[in-house]
Design an enzyme around this catalytic site. Structure first.
Site, PDB file in Angstrom:
ATOM      1  N   GLU A 263       0.887  -1.182   0.000  1.00  0.00           N
ATOM      2  CA  GLU A 263       0.000   0.000   0.000  1.00  0.00           C
ATOM      3  C   GLU A 263       0.909   1.211   0.000  1.00  0.00           C
ATOM      4  OE1 GLU A 263      -3.336   0.114   0.036  1.00  0.00           O
ATOM      5  OE2 GLU A 263      -3.924  -1.922   0.595  1.00  0.00           O
ATOM      6  N   CYS A 297      -2.407   9.309   2.315  1.00  0.00           N
ATOM      7  CA  CYS A 297      -2.051   8.712   1.020  1.00  0.00           C
ATOM      8  C   CYS A 297      -3.098   9.099  -0.014  1.00  0.00           C
ATOM      9  CB  CYS A 297      -1.927   7.205   1.142  1.00  0.00           C
ATOM     10  SG  CYS A 297      -3.353   6.434   1.892  1.00  0.00           S
TER      11      CYS A 297
HETATM   12  P1  NAD Z   1       8.076   5.415   4.649  1.00  0.00           P
HETATM   13  O1  NAD Z   1       8.143   4.649   3.381  1.00  0.00           O
HETATM   14  O2  NAD Z   1       9.179   6.352   4.957  1.00  0.00           O
HETATM   15  O3  NAD Z   1       8.018   4.381   5.894  1.00  0.00           O
HETATM   16  C1  NAD Z   1       6.958   3.465   6.028  1.00  0.00           C
HETATM   17  C2  NAD Z   1       7.424   2.310   6.889  1.00  0.00           C
HETATM   18  O4  NAD Z   1       8.340   1.506   6.156  1.00  0.00           O
HETATM   19  C3  NAD Z   1       8.150   2.704   8.172  1.00  0.00           C
HETATM   20  O5  NAD Z   1       7.754   1.826   9.201  1.00  0.00           O
HETATM   21  C4  NAD Z   1       9.608   2.510   7.809  1.00  0.00           C
HETATM   22  O6  NAD Z   1      10.434   2.265   8.917  1.00  0.00           O
HETATM   23  C5  NAD Z   1       9.507   1.292   6.927  1.00  0.00           C
HETATM   24  N1  NAD Z   1      10.594   1.119   5.953  1.00  0.00           N
HETATM   25  C6  NAD Z   1      11.117   2.059   5.142  1.00  0.00           C
HETATM   26  N2  NAD Z   1      12.045   1.507   4.338  1.00  0.00           N
HETATM   27  C7  NAD Z   1      12.094   0.191   4.650  1.00  0.00           C
HETATM   28  C8  NAD Z   1      12.861  -0.911   4.192  1.00  0.00           C
HETATM   29  N3  NAD Z   1      13.785  -0.765   3.229  1.00  0.00           N
HETATM   30  N4  NAD Z   1      12.646  -2.133   4.738  1.00  0.00           N
HETATM   31  C9  NAD Z   1      11.719  -2.301   5.704  1.00  0.00           C
HETATM   32  N5  NAD Z   1      10.976  -1.285   6.200  1.00  0.00           N
HETATM   33  C10 NAD Z   1      11.157  -0.064   5.675  1.00  0.00           C
HETATM   34  O7  NAD Z   1       6.660   6.161   4.671  1.00  0.00           O
HETATM   35  P2  NAD Z   1       6.106   7.260   5.683  1.00  0.00           P
HETATM   36  O8  NAD Z   1       6.813   8.557   5.472  1.00  0.00           O
HETATM   37  O9  NAD Z   1       6.029   6.703   7.062  1.00  0.00           O
HETATM   38  O10 NAD Z   1       4.587   7.408   5.158  1.00  0.00           O
HETATM   39  C11 NAD Z   1       4.191   8.219   4.098  1.00  0.00           C
HETATM   40  C12 NAD Z   1       4.049   7.414   2.820  1.00  0.00           C
HETATM   41  O11 NAD Z   1       3.173   6.316   3.030  1.00  0.00           O
HETATM   42  C13 NAD Z   1       3.414   8.224   1.701  1.00  0.00           C
HETATM   43  O12 NAD Z   1       4.060   7.908   0.498  1.00  0.00           O
HETATM   44  C14 NAD Z   1       1.972   7.742   1.694  1.00  0.00           C
HETATM   45  O13 NAD Z   1       1.305   7.922   0.465  1.00  0.00           O
HETATM   46  C15 NAD Z   1       2.164   6.298   2.025  1.00  0.00           C
HETATM   47  N6  NAD Z   1       0.942   5.705   2.572  1.00  0.00           N
HETATM   48  C16 NAD Z   1       0.238   4.849   1.776  1.00  0.00           C
HETATM   49  C17 NAD Z   1      -0.950   4.307   2.237  1.00  0.00           C
HETATM   50  C18 NAD Z   1      -1.772   3.391   1.371  1.00  0.00           C
HETATM   51  O14 NAD Z   1      -2.660   2.740   1.909  1.00  0.00           O
HETATM   52  N7  NAD Z   1      -1.537   3.317   0.078  1.00  0.00           N
HETATM   53  C19 NAD Z   1      -1.389   4.599   3.529  1.00  0.00           C
HETATM   54  C20 NAD Z   1      -0.631   5.451   4.329  1.00  0.00           C
HETATM   55  C21 NAD Z   1       0.546   5.998   3.828  1.00  0.00           C
END
Ligand code: NAD
Length: 509
Positions: A263, A297
């Site tokens: 997601e 998102c």
């Molecule tokens: P992010 O990608 O920085 O982090 C999300 C999570 O992934 C965190 O827990 C982080 O520690 C983990 N993570 C990051 N890189 C990783 C890796 N290489 N391996 C394992 N874990 C890893 O996102 P954010 O800044 O927390 O959230 C914002 C983003 O999330 C925006 O792009 C938003 O659109 C998206 N989002 C999408 C949805 C959806 O349902 N499509 C919902 C909420 C947020």
């Protein structure tokens, strides 16, 4: 509109501690992870980060618990989720407080997030009696052909900061009734609400006589998430976050033939057609674009307006944007709280500069607020930017409140613009023309996972399957039949005759 006075960091810390105590957690302790508040941008507590060894043990515990949980009858599993839902109701205010403290959501949106969790628990309890398989007509006499859904295993949930609790509950409530166990790696920016949710599930497990190891929490940064991603004992990685994150973990999970449910980022558009009810449209647009300070998102990032209406829509939106109350998310009346970090505000400034370089004009917003009172926080004015075309910056997701306004002449062009971005999460059209509305939601209309008519792009209900196409990752969570991603399908043929009949009339021996 004037900014309201912010709470001090000490007052916010005290508020967080009170909420944690009411939930049943004495005080955060340990080292390795810092809980912060975007309200002042200051640190609140030091907490223990999960070590690699503890992460390994957590997966072992969840895997062991899975062996008994998978054969616990699904309606009995539902009792655990029912109890969790009860506790969420009881602690709705406390959990909402923690979300406001850690994410800066305004009160009504923080409460809404907890309501969403309660709703998904109700849904999952009902689902626990409806994990339907099917019987299929067999071509062979005396045979029964059936499809059954079985629990999958350990589900690794990786979640983003912006829905720090709801995304966990979408995954966990459904996974638990499906007979899976869960290991959760929340965002490193939201450890307090994660501790509280995990603690309430522990309590629910004790009260419902379920193994506590059906759920384990890992606190830490992406490194600890990578442990889950690479662990072959984790059957499904359900990851919510940026497209960058999905691009990193998708291939890693695939390389070990694990399943992933992604997601990821959105870049959502609304079309405003000539027949639109403009009053309704403007309300929908402002909520979708400026709500949650542009950090959903599903936030509306592109407005595609029919050329003849564009000036009026832009003028009315500009006026509405000027009146948006920005400031303390705990204060009554605030509609726009802070961005999560100073880096997010820097990303917004950078995107606005690029938009101007690509021919755009910032009509309103983009400035910083409360810089003297809270120099470490990131309060920004939601921005409205008129663009000559869908340039490179418009095709990217900037996780901040920027709404780019584009114009179109005919409806096909509007649909083409809606679809001409790499992401495919949410979309909507404001129109009273039935042909346009139907065209938008048809096979050759919006290419997104969510296509709405006469509402904005954000604020989905839990009953539908949630997710998007293309770089949004293709996953579906929450309602409808999204539960199937958390189970494995077994096709079973039973021969209850005394002859061995081969399919396709094959004869052998
Ligand atoms: P992010 O990608 O920085 O982090 C999300 C999570 O992934 C965190 O827990 C982080 O520690 C983990 N993570 C990051 N890189 C990783 C890796 N290489 N391996 C394992 N874990 C890893 O996102 P954010 O800044 O927390 O959230 C914002 C983003 O999330 C925006 O792009 C938003 O659109 C998206 N989002 C999408 C949805 C959806 O349902 N499509 C919902 C909420 C947020």
């Amino acid at each position: 509109m004037s900014d309201n006075t912010l709470l001090s960091t000490d007052a916010i810390r005290e508020r967080a501690l009170s909420a944690l105590r009411r939930v049943g957690i004495t005080a955060p302790e340990g080292t390795g992870l810092t809980a912060r508040t975007p309200i002042t941008g200051r640190p609140l507590f030091e907490l223990a980060a999960t070590t690699a060894e503890q992460a390994e043990q957590a997966v072992t515990a969840a895997q062991t618990a899975f062996r008994t949980w998978r054969t616990t009858p699904a309606p009995v599993r539902g009792e655990l989720v029912r109890r969790l839902g009860d506790l969420l109701r009881e602690h709705k205010d406390d959990l909402a407080d923690l979300i406001t403290v850690e994410v800066g959501k305004i009160r009504s949106e923080a409460l809404g997030e907890i309501q969403e969790m309660i709703d998904i628990c109700d849904f999952a309890v009902g689902l626990s009696r409806q994990l339907y398989g099917r019987t299929i007509a067999s071509e062979r006499p005396g045979h029964r052909l059936a499809e059954t859904w079985h629990p999958l295993g350990v589900v690794g949930v990786i979640s983003a900061f912006n829905f720090p609790a709801a995304v966990w509950s979408w995954n966990t409530a459904i996974a638990l009734v499906c007979g899976d166990t869960v290991v959760w790696k929340p965002s490193e920016l939201t450890p307090l609400i994660s501790l509280a949710c995990s603690h309430l599930l522990d309590r629910a497990a004790v009260e419902a006589d379920a193994p506590r190891e059906v759920h384990r929490l890992l606190l830490g940064n992406r490194g600890i998430g990578e442990k889950l991603v690479d662990d072959p004992r984790v059957a499904l990685i359900s990851a919510t976050g940026s497209t960058r994150m999905g691009r990193e973990i998708g291939p890693r999970v695939a390389a070990r033939f694990g399943r992933s449910l992604l997601e990821l980022g959105g870049n959502n558009a609304s079309i405003v057609a000539p027949s639109a009810d403009l009053e309704l449209a403007l309300h929908g647009i402002v909520f979708a674009a400026a709500g949650t300070a542009g950090q959903r998102c599903t936030t509306l990032r592109r407005l595609i307006v029919q050329r003849d209406l564009a000036d009026e829509v832009v003028d009315r939106l500009t006026a509405a944007y000027r009146k948006l109350p920005i400031g303390d998310p705990f204060a009554d009346g605030t509609l726009v709280g802070p961005l999560i970090t100073a880096a997010a505000a820097e990303g917004m400034r950078h995107a606005l500069a690029r938009a101007e370089a690509e021919g755009g004009k910032v009509l309103v917003g983009g400035g910083r607020r409360l810089a003297d009172e809270a120099p470490d926080a990131a309060y920004v004015e939601p921005a409205l930017v008129r663009m000559p075309e869908q340039t490179a910056v418009v095709r990217e997701e900037t996780f901040a409140p920027i709404l780019y306004v584009l114009t179109y002449d005919d409806f096909d062009e509007a649909i083409a613009l809606n679809n001409a971005v790499p992401q495919g999460l949410s979309s909507s059209v404001f129109t009273r023309d039935q042909q346009e509305a139907e065209r938008f939601v048809a096979a050759d209309g919006s290419d997104c996972g969510i296509s709405n008519v006469n509402i904005g792009t954000s604020g989905a209900e839990i009953g539908g399957a949630f997710g998007g196409e293309k770089e949004t990752g293709g996953g579906r969570e929450s309602g409808s039949d999204a539960w199937r991603a958390y189970m494995r399908r077994a096709t079973t043929t039973v021969n209850y005759s005394s002859r061995l009949t081969l399919a396709q009339n094959v004869s052998f021996l």
